[in-house]
Design an enzyme around this catalytic site. Structure first.
Site, PDB file in Angstrom:
ATOM      1  N   GLU A  41      32.327  39.536  47.894  1.00 31.23           N
ATOM      2  CA  GLU A  41      32.860  40.935  48.404  1.00 31.23           C
ATOM      3  C   GLU A  41      31.523  41.122  49.234  1.00 31.23           C
ATOM      4  OE1 GLU A  41      35.564  44.895  47.622  1.00 31.23           O
ATOM      5  OE2 GLU A  41      35.103  43.926  46.311  1.00 31.23           O
ATOM      6  N   LYS A 116      42.322  44.599  52.328  1.00 31.39           N
ATOM      7  CA  LYS A 116      42.328  44.367  50.734  1.00 31.39           C
ATOM      8  C   LYS A 116      42.969  46.038  50.717  1.00 31.39           C
ATOM      9  CE  LYS A 116      39.463  46.419  46.952  1.00 31.39           C
ATOM     10  NZ  LYS A 116      37.953  47.291  46.326  1.00 31.39           N
ATOM     11  N   CYS A 156      38.582  41.904  44.711  1.00 34.53           N
ATOM     12  CA  CYS A 156      38.047  42.724  43.632  1.00 34.53           C
ATOM     13  C   CYS A 156      39.297  43.431  42.483  1.00 34.53           C
ATOM     14  CB  CYS A 156      37.080  43.065  44.076  1.00 34.53           C
ATOM     15  SG  CYS A 156      36.856  44.115  42.472  1.00 34.53           S
TER      16      CYS A 156
END
Length: 173
Positions: A41, A116, A156
């Protein structure tokens, strides 16, 4: 079975320096036989939250998109599938970005994009962190075909939400 390399980087606020490091590590992975290379990321920039917004790019690896161009060129040069960690892309909301995973094939063409969905937030006393201040969440789970087969994309904090993977049919719990 495809050989996969996961690259970890200590990124800085200096994008060009980070892109050179990315190129180096992808070259190393490819020289060792990796066919699919995963970047972390924000491999391209790590600094103040506002750095992402300042450096955001329009989606598409054209002029004015040095991060996306570097990913496309690196994938093609080393003929690998390259999952571009995350790239700050222009969002629909001013002063925010989409935290986007971009997947490039060995021909350097973008094959998939995932924004995301699950944004992290934390508050305890005077300590706090809230990704929604600078990130606009995505809304759609994404899986794409790579040399390793059907590949679900996430970033994540998304890992804590198994319903994302169930929706893609890649997790059966």
């Amino acid at each position: 079975m495809a050989k996969v390399a996961a690259i970890q980087m200590v990124s800085t606020p200096r994008v060009q320096e980070n892109l050179e490091r990315m190129r180096h590590w992808v070259a190393q992975a490819a020289s060792r036989g990796a066919q699919l290379v995963l970047l972390p990321e924000y491999f391209c920039v790590m600094g103040a939250e506002t750095d992402k917004v300042r450096l955001r790019e329009a989606h598409g690896a054209g002029p004015g998109s040095p991060i996306q161009q570097a990913l496309a060129q690196t994938a093609a040069e080393h003929q690998v599938w390259l999952l571009g960690g995350t790239v700050p892309l222009v969002a629909g909301t001013p002063n925010r970005v989409r935290n986007s995973v971009l997947v490039f094939g060995p021909d350097g063409q973008e094959r998939s994009r995932y924004d995301k969905i699950h944004l992290f937030a934390f508050k305890k006393g005077s300590e706090s962190y809230d990704e929604s201040v600078t990130i606009e969440p995505g809304s759609e789970p994404v899986a794409c075909q790579t040399i390793a087969g059907r590949t679900a994309l996430s970033v994540c904090y998304d890992l804590r939400f198994p319903e994302l993977y169930r929706a893609l049919g890649v997790l059966d719990l």
